[in-house]
Design an enzyme around this catalytic site. Structure first.
Site, PDB file in Angstrom:
ATOM      1  N   SER A   1      18.013  -0.576  13.370  1.00 25.44           N
ATOM      2  CA  SER A   1      18.119  -2.018  13.548  1.00 25.44           C
ATOM      3  C   SER A   1      19.427  -2.491  12.939  1.00 25.44           C
ATOM      4  O   SER A   1      19.933  -1.894  11.978  1.00 25.44           O
ATOM      5  CB  SER A   1      16.944  -2.720  12.851  1.00 25.44           C
ATOM      6  OG  SER A   1      17.173  -4.108  12.728  1.00 25.44           O
TER       7      SER A   1
ATOM      8  N   TYR B   1      12.435  -4.145   5.033  1.00 23.43           N
ATOM      9  CA  TYR B   1      12.762  -3.604   6.352  1.00 23.43           C
ATOM     10  C   TYR B   1      14.212  -3.132   6.402  1.00 23.43           C
ATOM     11  O   TYR B   1      14.510  -2.031   6.892  1.00 23.43           O
ATOM     12  CB  TYR B   1      12.515  -4.673   7.416  1.00 23.43           C
ATOM     13  CG  TYR B   1      12.723  -4.198   8.841  1.00 23.43           C
ATOM     14  CD1 TYR B   1      11.807  -3.351   9.451  1.00 23.43           C
ATOM     15  CD2 TYR B   1      13.843  -4.605   9.568  1.00 23.43           C
ATOM     16  CE1 TYR B   1      11.989  -2.923  10.759  1.00 23.43           C
ATOM     17  CE2 TYR B   1      14.034  -4.181  10.872  1.00 23.43           C
ATOM     18  CZ  TYR B   1      13.108  -3.335  11.462  1.00 23.43           C
ATOM     19  OH  TYR B   1      13.312  -2.909  12.757  1.00 23.43           O
TER      20      TYR B   1
END
Length: 238
Positions: free
Chosen positions: A145, A158
């Site tokens: 990501s 995250y």
């Protein structure tokens, strides 16, 4: 229809929905024998139906929680007994955790994010590396990501997990420099997925690309002809 992955064996984690589902269907349609790993049996069966509908062979379905690290070891052993090799691995499964200040992040939530996004992928490498080395052109893609290269408030767990995943993947790639095994990272960007909807509840999903849009790139990156390695590939929607 051309099937460039005819005879190839590909494993996809998080295969029951989102990017993993779309990738598994596209890989099956391209001729691969797809090993689909996800937690829910029903979701896996739906993917299998979609693969067959797309002209692919019946998938091998593995209902499994990636936090069960011993099960990952058993998965490698089972693949060895059945096929003796693995040609492609897509480490796609991931969890968002909670968007919250680091000081308020629950230890249980932090541990789950790291277990699924980082440790499970290391256990996959550990279990499947001997099988990938038996392939004439092993290919590995880990889904990351853009959060891995940012420091956005409240995204700490995250972002940390994806940064760790990228370093792990690039190290694994470097360790295989000069071999037939190629390892890369895929940054899908904003896509119309459940995780994105959870993270961005006010966003209009209609303006986003879909998991199906990125699936051809996954097939390309897991194909024997794809010769790049140690790269972070950013998906660019058309």
């Amino acid at each position: 229809m051309s099937k460039p992955l005819e005879g190839r064996i590909a494993l996809v984690t998080g295969a029951s929905r989102g990017i993993g589902r779309a990738a598994a269907i596209a890989l099956g349609a391209a001729g691969a024998q797809v090993i689909c790993v996800a937690r829910t049996t029903g979701g896996l069966e739906e993917v299998d139906d979609a693969i067959r509908k797309a002209g692919g062979a019946p998938a091998t379905l593995v209902p499994m929680n990636l936090k069960d690290f011993d099960a990952i070891d058993r998965l490698g052993a089972s693949i060895y007994e059945r096929w003796g090799r693995l040609d492609a691995l897509m480490g796609n499964a991931g969890v968002l955790g909670q968007l919250t200040p680091l000081a308020q992040l629950a230890p249980k939530t932090f541990q789950e994010v790291m277990d699924v996004n980082v440790t499970a992928n290391w256990r996959l490498i550990r279990s499947l590396d001997p099988l990938l080395r038996q392939s004439d052109a092993g290919r590995v893609v880990f889904v990351s990501s853009g959060a891995a290269r940012k420091h956005t408030p409240y995204w700490g767990a995250y972002a940390m997990s994806k940064a760790a995943l990228e370093m792990m993947a690039l190290t694994y790639a470097a360790e295989n420099r000069g071999t037939g095994l190629k390892v890369n990272i895929l940054n899908p960007g904003p896509l119309r997925t459940q995780m994105r909807a959870k993270a961005m509840p006010g966003e209009d999903p209609g303006v986003l690309a879909t998991p199906e849009d990125i699936a051809p790139l996954v097939v390309d990156m897991l194909s024997p002809s794809y010769d790049r390695s140690e790269a972070v590939v950013d998906f660019q929607p058309k």
